[in-house]
Design a protein around this motif. Structure first.
Motif, PDB file in Angstrom:
ATOM      1  N   VAL A 172      54.494  22.811  16.426  1.00  0.00           N
ATOM      2  CA  VAL A 172      53.468  23.316  15.507  1.00  0.00           C
ATOM      3  C   VAL A 172      53.654  22.704  14.122  1.00  0.00           C
ATOM      4  O   VAL A 172      52.682  22.273  13.478  1.00  0.00           O
ATOM      5  CB  VAL A 172      53.521  24.859  15.436  1.00  0.00           C
ATOM      6  CG1 VAL A 172      52.604  25.377  14.330  1.00  0.00           C
ATOM      7  CG2 VAL A 172      53.131  25.466  16.779  1.00  0.00           C
ATOM      8  N   GLN A 173      54.884  22.659  13.639  1.00  0.00           N
ATOM      9  CA  GLN A 173      55.139  22.066  12.327  1.00  0.00           C
ATOM     10  C   GLN A 173      54.796  20.584  12.314  1.00  0.00           C
ATOM     11  O   GLN A 173      54.215  20.074  11.339  1.00  0.00           O
ATOM     12  CB  GLN A 173      56.610  22.265  11.941  1.00  0.00           C
ATOM     13  CG  GLN A 173      56.989  23.696  11.597  1.00  0.00           C
ATOM     14  CD  GLN A 173      58.472  23.854  11.443  1.00  0.00           C
ATOM     15  OE1 GLN A 173      59.252  23.483  12.323  1.00  0.00           O
ATOM     16  NE2 GLN A 173      58.901  24.405  10.317  1.00  0.00           N
ATOM     17  N   MET A 174      55.134  19.892  13.368  1.00  0.00           N
ATOM     18  CA  MET A 174      54.848  18.461  13.430  1.00  0.00           C
ATOM     19  C   MET A 174      53.343  18.204  13.476  1.00  0.00           C
ATOM     20  O   MET A 174      52.839  17.274  12.842  1.00  0.00           O
ATOM     21  CB  MET A 174      55.531  17.842  14.645  1.00  0.00           C
ATOM     22  CG  MET A 174      57.035  17.764  14.521  1.00  0.00           C
ATOM     23  SD  MET A 174      57.545  16.763  13.100  1.00  0.00           S
ATOM     24  CE  MET A 174      59.168  16.246  13.619  1.00  0.00           C
ATOM     25  N   ARG A 175      52.640  19.033  14.203  1.00  0.00           N
ATOM     26  CA  ARG A 175      51.187  18.881  14.256  1.00  0.00           C
ATOM     27  C   ARG A 175      50.571  19.148  12.887  1.00  0.00           C
ATOM     28  O   ARG A 175      49.650  18.454  12.452  1.00  0.00           O
ATOM     29  CB  ARG A 175      50.604  19.827  15.304  1.00  0.00           C
ATOM     30  CG  ARG A 175      49.106  19.626  15.541  1.00  0.00           C
ATOM     31  CD  ARG A 175      48.667  20.268  16.843  1.00  0.00           C
ATOM     32  NE  ARG A 175      49.028  21.674  16.922  1.00  0.00           N
ATOM     33  CZ  ARG A 175      49.954  22.167  17.765  1.00  0.00           C
ATOM     34  NH1 ARG A 175      50.614  21.353  18.565  1.00  0.00           N
ATOM     35  NH2 ARG A 175      50.219  23.466  17.770  1.00  0.00           N
ATOM     36  N   ALA A 176      51.123  20.140  12.172  1.00  0.00           N
ATOM     37  CA  ALA A 176      50.622  20.445  10.829  1.00  0.00           C
ATOM     38  C   ALA A 176      50.885  19.285   9.877  1.00  0.00           C
ATOM     39  O   ALA A 176      50.029  18.950   9.041  1.00  0.00           O
ATOM     40  CB  ALA A 176      51.270  21.720  10.310  1.00  0.00           C
ATOM     41  N   LEU A 177      52.052  18.657   9.978  1.00  0.00           N
ATOM     42  CA  LEU A 177      52.348  17.506   9.130  1.00  0.00           C
ATOM     43  C   LEU A 177      51.401  16.353   9.432  1.00  0.00           C
ATOM     44  O   LEU A 177      50.884  15.696   8.518  1.00  0.00           O
ATOM     45  CB  LEU A 177      53.799  17.066   9.348  1.00  0.00           C
ATOM     46  CG  LEU A 177      54.252  15.836   8.554  1.00  0.00           C
ATOM     47  CD1 LEU A 177      54.201  16.100   7.054  1.00  0.00           C
ATOM     48  CD2 LEU A 177      55.665  15.416   8.987  1.00  0.00           C
ATOM     49  N   SER A 178      51.161  16.128  10.700  1.00  0.00           N
ATOM     50  CA  SER A 178      50.212  15.082  11.097  1.00  0.00           C
ATOM     51  C   SER A 178      48.819  15.349  10.533  1.00  0.00           C
ATOM     52  O   SER A 178      48.162  14.450   9.999  1.00  0.00           O
ATOM     53  CB  SER A 178      50.152  14.989  12.623  1.00  0.00           C
ATOM     54  OG  SER A 178      49.237  14.003  13.031  1.00  0.00           O
ATOM     55  N   ASP A 179      48.379  16.595  10.601  1.00  0.00           N
ATOM     56  CA  ASP A 179      47.061  16.957  10.069  1.00  0.00           C
ATOM     57  C   ASP A 179      46.993  16.763   8.560  1.00  0.00           C
ATOM     58  O   ASP A 179      45.952  16.370   8.011  1.00  0.00           O
ATOM     59  CB  ASP A 179      46.733  18.411  10.417  1.00  0.00           C
ATOM     60  CG  ASP A 179      46.487  18.612  11.905  1.00  0.00           C
ATOM     61  OD1 ASP A 179      46.233  17.612  12.611  1.00  0.00           O
ATOM     62  OD2 ASP A 179      46.539  19.773  12.365  1.00  0.00           O
ATOM     63  N   LEU A 180      48.112  17.026   7.865  1.00  0.00           N
ATOM     64  CA  LEU A 180      48.141  16.809   6.417  1.00  0.00           C
ATOM     65  C   LEU A 180      47.943  15.332   6.084  1.00  0.00           C
ATOM     66  O   LEU A 180      47.270  14.992   5.095  1.00  0.00           O
ATOM     67  CB  LEU A 180      49.463  17.306   5.830  1.00  0.00           C
ATOM     68  CG  LEU A 180      49.616  18.820   5.716  1.00  0.00           C
ATOM     69  CD1 LEU A 180      51.054  19.187   5.356  1.00  0.00           C
ATOM     70  CD2 LEU A 180      48.651  19.392   4.672  1.00  0.00           C
ATOM     71  N   GLY A 181      48.513  14.459   6.896  1.00  0.00           N
ATOM     72  CA  GLY A 181      48.288  13.029   6.681  1.00  0.00           C
ATOM     73  C   GLY A 181      46.830  12.664   6.806  1.00  0.00           C
ATOM     74  O   GLY A 181      46.292  11.899   5.996  1.00  0.00           O
ATOM     75  N   THR A 182      46.167  13.227   7.785  1.00  0.00           N
ATOM     76  CA  THR A 182      44.737  12.973   7.963  1.00  0.00           C
ATOM     77  C   THR A 182      43.942  13.529   6.785  1.00  0.00           C
ATOM     78  O   THR A 182      42.996  12.891   6.299  1.00  0.00           O
ATOM     79  CB  THR A 182      44.254  13.605   9.276  1.00  0.00           C
ATOM     80  OG1 THR A 182      44.998  13.044  10.374  1.00  0.00           O
ATOM     81  CG2 THR A 182      42.778  13.347   9.492  1.00  0.00           C
ATOM     82  N   ASP A 183      44.321  14.713   6.298  1.00  0.00           N
ATOM     83  CA  ASP A 183      43.636  15.311   5.156  1.00  0.00           C
ATOM     84  C   ASP A 183      43.761  14.445   3.912  1.00  0.00           C
ATOM     85  O   ASP A 183      42.786  14.247   3.169  1.00  0.00           O
ATOM     86  CB  ASP A 183      44.197  16.708   4.863  1.00  0.00           C
ATOM     87  CG  ASP A 183      43.847  17.720   5.939  1.00  0.00           C
ATOM     88  OD1 ASP A 183      42.923  17.439   6.735  1.00  0.00           O
ATOM     89  OD2 ASP A 183      44.500  18.777   5.991  1.00  0.00           O
ATOM     90  N   VAL A 184      44.961  13.948   3.651  1.00  0.00           N
ATOM     91  CA  VAL A 184      45.173  13.108   2.470  1.00  0.00           C
ATOM     92  C   VAL A 184      44.319  11.851   2.561  1.00  0.00           C
ATOM     93  O   VAL A 184      43.673  11.449   1.579  1.00  0.00           O
ATOM     94  CB  VAL A 184      46.665  12.757   2.314  1.00  0.00           C
ATOM     95  CG1 VAL A 184      46.859  11.671   1.254  1.00  0.00           C
ATOM     96  CG2 VAL A 184      47.466  13.999   1.950  1.00  0.00           C
ATOM     97  N   GLU A 185      44.304  11.235   3.716  1.00  0.00           N
ATOM     98  CA  GLU A 185      43.467  10.039   3.877  1.00  0.00           C
ATOM     99  C   GLU A 185      41.988  10.364   3.670  1.00  0.00           C
ATOM    100  O   GLU A 185      41.266   9.626   2.988  1.00  0.00           O
ATOM    101  CB  GLU A 185      43.660   9.454   5.278  1.00  0.00           C
ATOM    102  CG  GLU A 185      44.939   8.665   5.440  1.00  0.00           C
ATOM    103  CD  GLU A 185      45.020   7.992   6.791  1.00  0.00           C
ATOM    104  OE1 GLU A 185      45.878   7.119   6.945  1.00  0.00           O
ATOM    105  OE2 GLU A 185      44.221   8.343   7.688  1.00  0.00           O
ATOM    106  N   GLY A 186      41.553  11.474   4.244  1.00  0.00           N
ATOM    107  CA  GLY A 186      40.135  11.814   4.154  1.00  0.00           C
ATOM    108  C   GLY A 186      39.678  12.131   2.748  1.00  0.00           C
ATOM    109  O   GLY A 186      38.542  11.816   2.367  1.00  0.00           O
ATOM    110  N   GLN A 187      40.564  12.731   1.944  1.00  0.00           N
ATOM    111  CA  GLN A 187      40.150  13.156   0.615  1.00  0.00           C
ATOM    112  C   GLN A 187      40.548  12.193  -0.499  1.00  0.00           C
ATOM    113  O   GLN A 187      39.937  12.205  -1.575  1.00  0.00           O
ATOM    114  CB  GLN A 187      40.720  14.544   0.312  1.00  0.00           C
ATOM    115  CG  GLN A 187      40.205  15.611   1.281  1.00  0.00           C
ATOM    116  CD  GLN A 187      40.587  17.010   0.857  1.00  0.00           C
ATOM    117  OE1 GLN A 187      40.364  17.404  -0.289  1.00  0.00           O
ATOM    118  NE2 GLN A 187      41.174  17.773   1.778  1.00  0.00           N
ATOM    119  N   CYS A 188      41.572  11.363  -0.244  1.00  0.00           N
ATOM    120  CA  CYS A 188      42.036  10.444  -1.300  1.00  0.00           C
ATOM    121  C   CYS A 188      41.707   8.985  -1.011  1.00  0.00           C
ATOM    122  O   CYS A 188      41.736   8.165  -1.931  1.00  0.00           O
ATOM    123  CB  CYS A 188      43.537  10.592  -1.508  1.00  0.00           C
ATOM    124  SG  CYS A 188      44.037  12.249  -2.040  1.00  0.00           S
TER     125      CYS A 188
END
Length: 370
Positions: A172-188
């Motif tokens: 679960v933590q690893m999936r959350a970290l992966s999703d954060l990477g996608t969020d950063v790319e999408g917004q920045c």
């Protein structure tokens, strides 16, 4: 050969590195070799690179300087948040650093401009270890701040697991970290070259069947050096656990009986010899040199205790007389302290063991003081 010393088998370091990398290749995860436990020892770091590590990671600039002075030109990442007092040296010696503080990143940006370079930034995210890291809610905001700083470039995000908390990461933590990477790319906007999923404690997850998502890097030190899971201490299948051997010399043998008062004084120790007249030996090594509790010694030997300069052992081995040597395997804490001890020599071993054999000996053995 003088004592105390650490014997390092570079073949086993290369083997451990290569084995981990081969197991992770199909998962799309590269390995960055962490050399901080060996103080950036160039020969050991080179063995990691020869085994296929994509680059090196260090926590102290003094270790980075040692590597650079030895002529190493590979990418080196500073994995401890840089100190403000060292930002100029950081941008000169390291291509990338892990960061959490906007003030420090602004200083790195200014230093990079002064030195005519662009410094890579990887943002550390707090994912449960409770050590360093940006709160996930603030990650995109800080990532955008980095994007607006000339002199630095946002290269990725990462997390740490198992160091302060002593708890391995979950899927679960690893999936959350992966999703954060996608969020950063999408917004920045920028593509993140690195999403680093932690250290050796993440290997059980990485060797498993869970989806890796965006995670494409692990920072591996202990598993390469010692072949064990840092959380459980269990041996990792296919890896050598004896790449490092600490050798100490016996300086006294006796059969001193333990008085009742001495027994009471020693009651807090982990292991207490039973019965008067036990044969003891004293070795010329102590707490100033290593972590005595982290040593594993041959059978028929029991730790009595350690002081700053002496290690006291109960033994049934009649061959251990004055001048004899005793060999120890070390855990991570013992290895770190021993590698930093100024009175311990380090020699590198050029044996070439047979494949998949922990105790096999090669056809030639050479030792070199390094």
């Amino acid at each position: 050969m003088s004592c105390p010393r650490i014997e390092v088998d570079l073949h086993k370091i290369r083997h451990n590195t290569r084995t981990i990398i081969e197991r992770l290749q199909g998962r799309g995860i590269q390995v960055t070799g962490v050399s901080k436990a060996v103080r950036g020892h160039p020969a050991i770091a080179q063995a990691m690179l020869d085994g296929g590590a994509a680059g090196l990671a260090e926590a102290r600039l003094s270790n980075v300087q040692r590597l650079r002075t030895a002529g190493m030109t590979c990418p080196i990442t500073l994995i401890r948040t840089p100190m403000l007092s060292q930002v100029d040296h950081v941008v000169q010696m390291c291509e990338t650093s892990y960061n959490t503080e906007p003030t420090v990143m602004a200083a790195l940006a200014a230093a990079a401009i002064r030195h005519g370079t662009v410094h890579g930034i990887i943002l550390m995210v707090e994912m449960g270890d409770k050590r360093e890291g940006i709160i996930p809610h603030d990650l995109v905001i800080i990532a955008q701040q980095v994007m607006d700083m000339p002199g630095v470039a946002l290269k990725g995000i990462g997390a740490n697991f198992g160091c302060l908390s002593g708890i391995a990461p979950t899927a679960v933590q690893m999936r959350a970290l992966s999703d954060l990477g996608t969020d950063v790319e999408g917004q920045c906007g920028p593509y993140l070259q690195t999403v680093s999923g932690g250290n050796s404690t993440s290997l059980p997850w990485a060797f498993g069947q869970a989806t890796v998502g965006r995670i494409n890097d692990l920072r591996i030190g202990e598993a390469i050096l010692l072949g064990v899971d840092p959380i459980t201490g269990a041996q990792i299948d296919g890896l050598f656990q004896d790449a490092f051997t600490l050798v100490a010399e016996v300086v006294e043998t006796d059969r001193k009986p333990l008085s009742p008062s001495a027994r009471r004084a020693m009651a807090g120790l982990r292991l207490v010899p039973k019965g008067d007249g036990s044969r003891r030996i004293i070795l010329a090594i102590g707490d100033q040199d290593t972590n005595a509790a982290g040593l594993t010694m041959p059978p028929e030997n029991t730790l009595i205790g350690a002081t700053s300069d002496h290690l006291v052992i109960r033994t049934q081995d009649a061959t251990l007389r004055v001048g004899a040597e005793m060999r120890f395997e070390m855990n991570y804490a013992a290895l770190m302290r021993a590698m930093a001890a100024p009175d311990i020599q380090i020699v590198q071993h050029h044996d070439t063991p047979a494949p998949n054999s922990r105790d096999a000996q090669g056809s030639r053995a050479e030792w070199a003081l390094v």
